[in-house]
Design a protein around this motif. Structure first.
Motif, PDB file in Angstrom:
ATOM      1  N   GLY A 369       0.817  -1.217   0.000  1.00  0.00           N
ATOM      2  CA  GLY A 369       0.000   0.000   0.000  1.00  0.00           C
ATOM      3  C   GLY A 369       0.845   1.259   0.000  1.00  0.00           C
ATOM      4  N   THR A 370       1.864   1.311   0.882  1.00  0.00           N
ATOM      5  CA  THR A 370       2.706   2.510   0.919  1.00  0.00           C
ATOM      6  C   THR A 370       3.483   2.658  -0.387  1.00  0.00           C
ATOM      7  OG1 THR A 370       4.409   1.210   2.039  1.00  0.00           O
ATOM      8  CG2 THR A 370       3.032   2.608   3.427  1.00  0.00           C
ATOM      9  N   GLY A 371       3.878   1.528  -0.968  1.00  0.00           N
ATOM     10  CA  GLY A 371       4.583   1.585  -2.244  1.00  0.00           C
ATOM     11  C   GLY A 371       3.721   2.216  -3.317  1.00  0.00           C
ATOM     12  N   LEU A 372       2.456   1.796  -3.361  1.00  0.00           N
ATOM     13  CA  LEU A 372       1.539   2.342  -4.365  1.00  0.00           C
ATOM     14  C   LEU A 372       1.329   3.842  -4.165  1.00  0.00           C
ATOM     15  CD1 LEU A 372      -1.174  -0.465  -4.537  1.00  0.00           C
ATOM     16  CD2 LEU A 372       0.249   0.311  -6.423  1.00  0.00           C
ATOM     17  N   VAL A 373       1.114   4.223  -2.913  1.00  0.00           N
ATOM     18  CA  VAL A 373       0.858   5.641  -2.641  1.00  0.00           C
ATOM     19  C   VAL A 373       2.107   6.464  -2.957  1.00  0.00           C
ATOM     20  CG1 VAL A 373       0.341   7.322  -0.833  1.00  0.00           C
ATOM     21  CG2 VAL A 373      -0.927   5.175  -0.946  1.00  0.00           C
ATOM     22  N   MET A 374       3.272   5.879  -2.662  1.00  0.00           N
ATOM     23  CA  MET A 374       4.518   6.613  -2.868  1.00  0.00           C
ATOM     24  C   MET A 374       4.712   6.987  -4.329  1.00  0.00           C
ATOM     25  SD  MET A 374       7.858   5.688  -0.838  1.00  0.00           S
ATOM     26  CE  MET A 374       8.490   4.438  -1.910  1.00  0.00           C
ATOM     27  N   ASN A 400      -5.451   3.574  -6.884  1.00  0.00           N
ATOM     28  CA  ASN A 400      -4.964   3.419  -5.511  1.00  0.00           C
ATOM     29  C   ASN A 400      -6.101   3.547  -4.515  1.00  0.00           C
ATOM     30  OD1 ASN A 400      -2.355   3.014  -6.225  1.00  0.00           O
ATOM     31  ND2 ASN A 400      -1.606   5.033  -5.622  1.00  0.00           N
ATOM     32  N   ILE A 401      -6.920   4.559  -4.706  1.00  0.00           N
ATOM     33  CA  ILE A 401      -8.019   4.782  -3.763  1.00  0.00           C
ATOM     34  C   ILE A 401      -8.949   3.578  -3.739  1.00  0.00           C
ATOM     35  CG2 ILE A 401     -10.017   6.235  -3.238  1.00  0.00           C
ATOM     36  CD1 ILE A 401      -8.476   8.515  -4.716  1.00  0.00           C
ATOM     37  N   LEU A 448     -13.445   7.825  -9.061  1.00  0.00           N
ATOM     38  CA  LEU A 448     -13.263   8.484 -10.354  1.00  0.00           C
ATOM     39  C   LEU A 448     -13.960   9.837 -10.407  1.00  0.00           C
ATOM     40  CD1 LEU A 448     -13.666   5.472 -12.816  1.00  0.00           C
ATOM     41  CD2 LEU A 448     -11.570   6.715 -12.283  1.00  0.00           C
ATOM     42  N   ILE A 449     -15.109   9.954  -9.740  1.00  0.00           N
ATOM     43  CA  ILE A 449     -15.872  11.197  -9.884  1.00  0.00           C
ATOM     44  C   ILE A 449     -15.565  12.213  -8.799  1.00  0.00           C
ATOM     45  CG2 ILE A 449     -17.783  10.236 -11.248  1.00  0.00           C
ATOM     46  CD1 ILE A 449     -19.366   9.911  -8.693  1.00  0.00           C
ATOM     47  N   ARG A 450     -15.013  11.780  -7.672  1.00  0.00           N
ATOM     48  CA  ARG A 450     -14.713  12.721  -6.598  1.00  0.00           C
ATOM     49  C   ARG A 450     -13.273  13.221  -6.719  1.00  0.00           C
ATOM     50  NH1 ARG A 450     -17.508  15.503  -3.789  1.00  0.00           N
ATOM     51  NH2 ARG A 450     -16.627  15.078  -1.727  1.00  0.00           N
ATOM     52  N   PRO A 451     -12.979  14.407  -6.165  1.00  0.00           N
ATOM     53  CA  PRO A 451     -11.569  14.812  -6.090  1.00  0.00           C
ATOM     54  C   PRO A 451     -10.793  13.786  -5.267  1.00  0.00           C
ATOM     55  CG  PRO A 451     -13.032  16.608  -5.443  1.00  0.00           C
ATOM     56  CD  PRO A 451     -13.894  15.397  -5.602  1.00  0.00           C
ATOM     57  N   ALA A 452      -9.530  13.586  -5.617  1.00  0.00           N
ATOM     58  CA  ALA A 452      -8.772  12.484  -5.021  1.00  0.00           C
ATOM     59  C   ALA A 452      -8.777  12.512  -3.499  1.00  0.00           C
ATOM     60  CB  ALA A 452      -7.335  12.500  -5.539  1.00  0.00           C
ATOM     61  N   LYS A 453      -8.489  13.658  -2.922  1.00  0.00           N
ATOM     62  CA  LYS A 453      -8.387  13.706  -1.461  1.00  0.00           C
ATOM     63  C   LYS A 453      -9.722  13.402  -0.798  1.00  0.00           C
ATOM     64  CE  LYS A 453      -5.736  16.624   0.483  1.00  0.00           C
ATOM     65  NZ  LYS A 453      -5.286  18.018   0.646  1.00  0.00           N
ATOM     66  N   ALA A 454     -10.784  13.991  -1.361  1.00  0.00           N
ATOM     67  CA  ALA A 454     -12.113  13.733  -0.807  1.00  0.00           C
ATOM     68  C   ALA A 454     -12.456  12.256  -0.914  1.00  0.00           C
ATOM     69  CB  ALA A 454     -13.151  14.581  -1.536  1.00  0.00           C
ATOM     70  N   ALA A 455     -12.081  11.636  -2.038  1.00  0.00           N
ATOM     71  CA  ALA A 455     -12.384  10.213  -2.222  1.00  0.00           C
ATOM     72  C   ALA A 455     -11.669   9.364  -1.178  1.00  0.00           C
ATOM     73  CB  ALA A 455     -11.976   9.772  -3.627  1.00  0.00           C
TER      74      ALA A 455
END
Lengths: 542, 98
Positions: A369-374, A400-401, A448-455
């Motif tokens: 998970g951390t690898g993907l986010v990184m 990722n989300i 896909l439809i929400r802003p990344a952080k909000a999602a």
């Protein structure tokens, strides 16, 4: 890293190329690997989850005598499946409150291989009516063969992912040159640096496990991935049967004589096995051609305390109960496979070791998970326009989300489905699985439809809420709420309820941190501005 | 019981090894420890880890022993690091609060 490439004039240094390999191998199948890791992690408690999924089956306060239960279930087979060519019973133990059996349904007709399965009450031997569910078995099967695709495809996909994982582990170790110097290093609040430190710590602390689990995972399915060796070496059916006996305690039924002779006492046979391996150390009882003069009964040794999946069993003549053979060991090659297989599954574990497996496997999940986010963290700083990242970045960010936060939501939803879907629903166990995938697909849509952080924040909160309320739902829909489980000392139900809260707290923590990330953004922008100003000043100085 | 003892040994082993490291000494004590102390810490840490391994192998045999050793050391290292992070962070905040 620049110094590396400076030193190496002919091309980029080995570390840089390994780093690139690590990045892209890790990313390409990272989402699949994350799902395999997480579902595999919870599968260490597969039997407990399956018990939880069938709350109708009463808890066993004491482990029943295997010999007595085996006889009871054998008696039931005389009634419900007379003439079956094979049945196999997994006896109840500390982690299973029922006897689980499967048997052939198309009796002795060539070309047909139908199977039926069911759970049996240890106290009566009768088949129990519990809700139709796969329980923990679903996560376990998904872990190596996925769903909605032919089993063989899924296993190949899992094998390819495991190969990628192996490459990622090796290239990761080479890339991370300061394993010992940086062993306990964590630099807090430094953005990309902190992610890297966390990823390194999660990888290095569990490195023996991660390498072992990936390699042994490939070994579990090696006969499918690389069948050529045994195809060349083993040609005749007799040889094939001999190899099969080295790998598994399931003997193919021979030719029936047609002469009807009832089975001798299964209880007596299991008693002999208990004398050999210990009273509570019986795994399965398999019968072939029960009721025929050619019947055979095989009693296998249990898994606990034995780091090997190689079959150990006693074979009895079905009609007389005479001991025909004892298999205590297999050839060295088969035993190597047996040990590696057992290491992967960890079924030999006592409770402490099972928890160790679970926790270290969990760090493996977090490593992926951390690898993907990184991947996104590293590239976000370099985006020309952070408001409108390029297509590839957006794809990775959204996947990722859905694959990290979304999988938590979907797995929790699977457990909600187990409690909420009506027991009368036709194809109920399939509906549970469909629900899991519907929720997972919905999480991708949402990402896909929400802003990344909000999602991120919304899905993490959704997972936290579903997990936190699961014990409440369990209390409302079953006779086994947490206080009842605690009073009864039922640690399987109580443990799952409590673990749900622990995991809910973890998801809530991640959600809060994801939300707080906003506060840090201006600080980052400030440093960028400072850097820009410094650059402008140095430009002016020139 | 062997599990608990092995885990405690792994935990103290990693704690000693962490204290024998340069960066961690600066974080924890504000200075580098004398070379002799560092050497003793490193020896003690290694001995504790080997002790845990020996204990588990004697108690459970090589197969089970190695598996559990790997598990105990992974978790112990994780805990030592978490404690270090927590300690360093609280230390970093203290002067600001005063």
């Amino acid at each position: 890293m620049t110094s590396e490439s400076d030193r190496d004039d002919t091309g980029r240094g080995i570390r840089q190329s390994m780093s690139d390999l690590h990045t892209w191998v890790g990313l390409l199948l990272g989402w699949i690997l994350y799902a395999m890791f997480l579902t595999g992690t919870v599968s260490y408690f597969k039997d407990e989850l399956s018990q939880w999924a069938r709350p109708e089956l009463a808890r066993l306060a004491e482990r029943p005598d295997a010999a007595v239960v085996a006889q009871r279930v054998a008696n039931t087979f005389d009634k419900i499946a007379p003439g079956t060519s094979q049945w196999s019973v997994r006896l109840p133990d500390d982690r299973n409150n029922s006897a689980y059996a499967f048997w052939r349904t198309a009796p002795r007709e060539p070309g047909q291989r139908g199977f039926a399965e069911g759970h049996f009450d240890p106290a009566t031997g009768e088949r129990v009516n519990s809700r139709d569910t796969l329980g923990g078995e679903f996560f376990y099967r998904f872990h190596f063969q996925f769903h909605y695709m032919p089993v063989v495809w899924g296993r190949w996909l899992a094998g390819i992912a495991a190969m990628f994982m192996l490459v990622a582990i090796i290239s990761g170790v080479i890339t991370h040159k300061k394993i010992f110097v940086d062993f306990f290093t964590f630099r807090w609040g430094k953005g990309q640096r902190s992610w890297l430190d966390a990823h390194n710590a999660l990888s290095v602390f569990g490195l023996p496990f991660h390498a072992m689990i990936t390699f042994t995972g490939l070994v579990t399915l090696m006969a499918m991935y690389m069948p050529w060796g045994s195809q060349v070496a083993i040609k005749s059916p007799a040889e094939r049967q001999q190899m099969q006996a080295e790998l598994s305690p399931f003997v193919q039924p021979g030719k029936p004589t047609g002469q009807k002779v009832p089975l001798a006492s299964v209880e007596t046979m299991v008693r002999q096995a208990q004398e050999r391996w210990g009273h509570d150390n019986i795994g399965r009882v398999n019968a072939s051609l029960p009721g025929d003069a050619a019947a055979r009964v095989v009693v296998t040794r249990g898994d606990p305390g034995r780091v090997s999946m190689s079959p150990q069993y006693m074979e009895f003549e079905g009609t007389t109960g005479k001991l025909l053979s004892v298999r205590d060991h297999v050839g060295i090659a088969a035993e190597t496979r047996g040990v590696l297989y057992a290491l992967h599954l960890g079924r030999f574990s006592d409770t402490v070791t099972r928890w160790l497996y679970f926790l270290v496997s969990f760090t493996g999940t977090a490593m992926v998970g951390t690898g993907l986010v990184m991947w996104t963290v590293k590239r976000r700083q370099k985006l020309p326009n952070p408001q409108r990242p390029y297509f590839g970045f957006r794809v990775v960010e959204r996947l990722n989300i859905a694959s990290i936060a979304g999988l938590s939501v979907a797995m929790a939803a699977f457990m909600w489905g187990n409690r909420l879907l009506p027991t009368t629903l036709a194809g109920r166990s399939n509906w549970e699985i469909d629900l899991f995938f519907m929720i997972w697909a919905a999480s991708l849509l949402h990402a896909l439809i929400r802003p990344a952080k909000a999602a991120w924040i919304e899905q993490l909160w959704a997972a936290a809420a579903l997990l936190a309320l699961l014990p409440v739902l369990n209390a409302l829909t079953t006779q086994r709420p947490l206080w009842h489980s605690l009073a009864q000392g039922d640690w399987i139900f109580a443990g799952i309820d409590l673990m749900c809260w622990v995991l809910a707290a973890l998801h809530a923590h991640l959600a809060i941190r994801a939300a707080r990330h906003q506060v840090k953004a201006p600080a980052k922008r400030k440093t960028e501005r400072q850097a820009a100003m410094a650059a402008a000043q140095s430009g002016a100085a020139e | 019981m062997s599990h608990l003892l092995a885990f405690t040994l792994s935990l103290t082993g990693f704690a000693a090894l962490a204290c024998a490291m340069n960066r961690q000494q600066r974080d924890l004590f504000g200075r580098a420890l004398p070379p002799n102390t560092t050497r003793v810490l490193r020896l003690a840490g290694t001995a504790a880890l080997l002790g845990a391994l020996g204990l588990l192998v004697v108690r459970y045999g090589w197969g089970f022993g190695l598996v559990t050793f790997s598990g105990h050391t992974s978790i112990a290292a994780g805990i030592v690091m978490s404690v270090l992070i927590g300690y360093v962070r609280t230390q970093a905040q203290k002067p600001r609060h005063r």
